[in-house]
Design a protein around this motif. Structure first.
Motif, PDB file in Angstrom:
ATOM      1  N   ILE A 162       0.855  -1.192   0.000  1.00  0.00           N
ATOM      2  CA  ILE A 162       0.000   0.000   0.000  1.00  0.00           C
ATOM      3  C   ILE A 162       0.888   1.237   0.000  1.00  0.00           C
ATOM      4  O   ILE A 162       1.761   1.379   0.855  1.00  0.00           O
ATOM      5  N   PRO A 163       0.701   2.153  -0.954  1.00  0.00           N
ATOM      6  CA  PRO A 163       1.561   3.343  -1.019  1.00  0.00           C
ATOM      7  C   PRO A 163       1.359   4.270   0.177  1.00  0.00           C
ATOM      8  O   PRO A 163       0.259   4.340   0.742  1.00  0.00           O
ATOM      9  N   LEU A 164       2.421   4.978   0.539  1.00  0.00           N
ATOM     10  CA  LEU A 164       2.322   5.935   1.639  1.00  0.00           C
ATOM     11  C   LEU A 164       1.295   7.017   1.338  1.00  0.00           C
ATOM     12  O   LEU A 164       0.598   7.499   2.234  1.00  0.00           O
ATOM     13  N   VAL A 165       1.199   7.398   0.074  1.00  0.00           N
ATOM     14  CA  VAL A 165       0.197   8.388  -0.344  1.00  0.00           C
ATOM     15  C   VAL A 165      -0.672   7.743  -1.422  1.00  0.00           C
ATOM     16  O   VAL A 165      -0.302   7.711  -2.598  1.00  0.00           O
ATOM     17  N   PRO A 166      -1.811   7.178  -1.057  1.00  0.00           N
ATOM     18  CA  PRO A 166      -2.668   6.506  -2.033  1.00  0.00           C
ATOM     19  C   PRO A 166      -3.187   7.474  -3.095  1.00  0.00           C
ATOM     20  O   PRO A 166      -3.414   8.657  -2.816  1.00  0.00           O
ATOM     21  N   ASP A 167      -3.375   6.976  -4.303  1.00  0.00           N
ATOM     22  CA  ASP A 167      -3.872   7.787  -5.415  1.00  0.00           C
ATOM     23  C   ASP A 167      -5.398   7.686  -5.444  1.00  0.00           C
ATOM     24  O   ASP A 167      -5.964   6.802  -6.083  1.00  0.00           O
ATOM     25  N   LYS A 168      -6.024   8.595  -4.743  1.00  0.00           N
ATOM     26  CA  LYS A 168      -7.480   8.568  -4.600  1.00  0.00           C
ATOM     27  C   LYS A 168      -8.179   8.786  -5.943  1.00  0.00           C
ATOM     28  O   LYS A 168      -9.141   8.090  -6.278  1.00  0.00           O
ATOM     29  N   ALA A 169      -7.670   9.718  -6.745  1.00  0.00           N
ATOM     30  CA  ALA A 169      -8.315  10.044  -8.021  1.00  0.00           C
ATOM     31  C   ALA A 169      -8.255   8.847  -8.973  1.00  0.00           C
ATOM     32  O   ALA A 169      -9.246   8.531  -9.654  1.00  0.00           O
TER      33      ALA A 169
END
Length: 372
Positions: A162-169
């Motif tokens: 899981i990325p530290l900053v998820p790509d919500k868009a």
């Protein structure tokens, strides 16, 4: 290898991937799901056969589960492996591991049973059953060492996935959601009993949320094996046209949502790694609940709260898991962006703590065990 449910299959698949990278000729067999099969596991039974939680539920399936364990044992006696790896599922695996260890087969248990949360007496079973434990939480090796159990902290594999900053868009685009949608994820569990106890409650809470916030989107990722069961509940609640039920894609759903209503279990840690506010819920048969309560050692059941040492997210358990209260707790998150910001900072720190080179640490421990 034996993994007993969706979360165990996911963890085992990541471990197998690391093992295959280190030992390309590795062969694996046992009980697992699609993640393990993708890494070459010869699956004798699907992991969902062992996906049973609670004392009453286990009794209903006891004969079948014991039969499967006996057949696995006989296969391994006939063709002993270099190593047996039990992935979570301690009620199934620890007894099997004890028998195999007594026969001289080396045993590794991946994911330390939660002796720090409940059933502390299980530590004695671990000591007699397992040669080595791979721990996914940092406080566990010291606790095991107090009881003479060898272990290695390998971090949590999902913290690397899981990325530290998820790509919500991007997640919303894959699910057909707009950037300006308010999205609540409903995750009623990966076991049939969990869906039976929680899905209708979550759907009714979702209906209340939509009444308060018209236009709010509800998304429910369904484990493929439970899709028919979930579709039946959705239809019975008259919500087929207002809930987006997707096949799997739980990580996309977590990345895309603004908040989640979620069953207690590994998924709560995944939601924390996605930095999403959540309301944790659980419900089980009355007798199972009474027995479980007597063995609890901590006031929390959700992993984000346990690892934080406080209630950073709400928990609604048993009779408290009412649709109106669940909906109110979710609304409290949606109406408090500043509170979400503080929570996301906590979850980011937790993510860093759990992120390690799991494949290297795990395969180093396995190599050392095989050579000893």
């Amino acid at each position: 290898m034996v993994a007993g449910e969706t979360s165990g299959d996911l963890l085992a698949g990541l471990l197998l991937q690391g093992c295959r990278a280190r030992w390309p000729e590795l062969r694996s067999a046992g009980i697992g799901g699609p993640a393990m099969a993708a890494q070459g596991l010869d699956a004798w039974w699907p992991s969902e056969k062992l996906a049973v939680r609670g004392y009453v539920e286990v009794l209903r399936h006891y004969r079948e589960i014991v039969g499967i364990r006996e057949q696995v044992k006989q296969r391994l006696f006939k063709t002993p492996p270099d190593l047996f790896v039990g992935v979570d599922a301690p009620d199934f695996n620890l007894d099997l591991e004890a028998t195999l260890k007594a026969r001289g087969i080396k045993t590794l248990h991946f994911v330390c049973p939660a002796i720090w949360a409940w059933r502390a007496e299980r530590v004695h079973k671990i000591r007699t059953s397992v040669d080595h434990v791979l721990c996914i939480f940092p406080m566990e090796p010291a606790l095991l060492a107090q009881h003479g159990i060898a272990s290695t902290y390998v971090g949590h594999p999902l913290a690397n996935v899981i990325p530290l900053v998820p790509d919500k868009a991007a997640a919303r685009a894959r699910l057909g959601l707009r950037d300006d949608d308010t999205v609540v994820a409903l995750l009623p569990g990966s076991r049939r009993a969990e869906v039976a106890h929680l899905c209708e409650r979550f759907l009714k809470a979702g209906a209340l949320l939509q009444r308060e916030k018209p236009g709010l989107k509800l998304v429910l990722p369904a484990v493929p094996a439970l899709r028919a069961q979930i579709d039946e509940v959705v239809s019975r609640c008259g919500m087929r046209d207002v809930v987006l039920v997707v096949k799997g894609q739980s990580h996309d759903v977590m990345a895309a949502c603004d908040a989640t209503l979620i069953a207690s279990g590994t998924a709560t840690l995944e939601a924390a790694l996605f930095k999403r506010p959540m309301v944790i819920a659980y419900h089980m048969p009355w007798l199972s609940w009474q027995i479980t309560q007597r063995k609890r050692l901590q006031p929390w059941v959700g992993l984000p709260n346990i690892l934080s040492g406080e209630f950073v997210v709400p928990e609604r358990l048993q009779d408290d898991a009412r649709p109106d209260r669940l909906a109110r707790d979710v609304l409290d998150w949606l109406d408090a962006p500043e509170k979400i910001g503080v929570l996301q900072q906590r979850f980011t720190a937790l993510h860093h703590e759990l992120r390690r080179d799991t494949a290297q640490l795990a395969t180093d421990a396995i190599a050392h065990l095989l050579e000893s």
